[in-house]
Design a protein around this motif. Structure first.
Motif, short mmCIF file in Angstrom:
data_model
loop_
_atom_site.label_atom_id
_atom_site.label_comp_id
_atom_site.label_asym_id
_atom_site.label_seq_id
_atom_site.Cartn_x
_atom_site.Cartn_y
_atom_site.Cartn_z
N THR A 1 2.55 -1.19 -2.92
CA THR A 1 2.73 -1.10 -2.06
C THR A 1 0.68 -1.51 -0.57
O THR A 1 0.29 -1.40 -2.09
N ARG B 1 4.34 0.90 3.96
CA ARG B 1 5.17 0.56 2.65
C ARG B 1 5.53 -0.35 2.32
O ARG B 1 6.27 -0.47 1.88
N SER C 1 6.28 -3.88 -0.23
CA SER C 1 6.26 -3.79 -1.27
C SER C 1 5.72 -4.90 -2.36
O SER C 1 7.28 -5.85 -1.25
#
Length: 207
Positions: free
Chosen positions: A38, A102, A104
């Motif tokens: 991430t 967040r 990724s």
């Protein structure tokens, strides 16, 4: 020396990252910790160190095979703008919105990109380090952040032309590397690459 200048100096002196090879080593370590990498884990890996990786790493990733994903160059440019703005403000640690942090990429794909960058890293570590160091801190650091923001603004339209966004990202990578290894001569080269990137963009959109 003013407090902002002292903060910049401390950022550059404490916890030296060590160069592009060492930066890629850290990225490989992060990727080995799970199935996906991430943005937040990358930020945490380099926080409280030199500002350089926050410009260098996103730019290098955009120039790697990962950067061929449609829309990713613009996303990376947006992240660089966020980092550069915080450098301009003299923040001690980098901040990312939760929704961005967040995001990724699969560790296998990330590792492949890092390994693809290894030959270039060896070249950069061999040739760039420790010249004209005053040009890499203080007001010059702020000027570099402004230049990176302007370069990022050219990326969304350039993304419509295959590989055209590599030009501004190469200049941003040069700024990040110059800050990381304290090479003022490379900082000057980064400005030359900035002018070249704007020239390439102008030529593409007026042809």
């Amino acid at each position: 020396m003013t407090q902002p200048a002292l903060d910049d100096e401390r950022r550059l002196v404490t916890a030296e990252v060590g160069g592009v090879g060492a930066t890629l080593d850290e990225l490989e370590r992060v990727a080995a910790e799970g199935d996906a990498v991430t943005l937040r884990t990358i930020v945490e890996a380099f926080d409280a160190r030199s500002y350089g990786p926050f410009l260098l790493v996103p730019a290098l990733l955009e120039m790697s095979p990962i950067g061929g994903v449609p829309g990713l160059p613009t996303l990376i440019a947006s992240i660089v703008v966020l980092f550069a703005a915080q450098i301009l403000l003299g923040r001690e640690t980098m901040w990312l919105p939760g929704i961005v942090g967040r995001r990724s990429v699969a560790s296998a794909k990330f590792l492949a990109a890092v390994r693809w960058l290894r030959p270039g890293a060896r070249f950069m570590d061999r040739w760039f380090r420790g010249r004209l160091t005053p040009l890499t801190r203080g007001p010059f650091l702020k000027d570099a952040a402004v230049a990176c923001i302007l370069l990022c603004l050219t990326v969304p339209p350039l993304e419509l032309v295959p590989f055209a966004s590599t030009a501004p990202m190469a200049a941003i990578a040069a700024f990040g590397l110059a800050i990381l290894v304290r090479d003022g001569a490379l900082m000057v080269l980064a400005y030359a690459l900035t002018a070249l990137a704007f020239g390439v963009g102008f030529r593409l959109w007026t042809a």
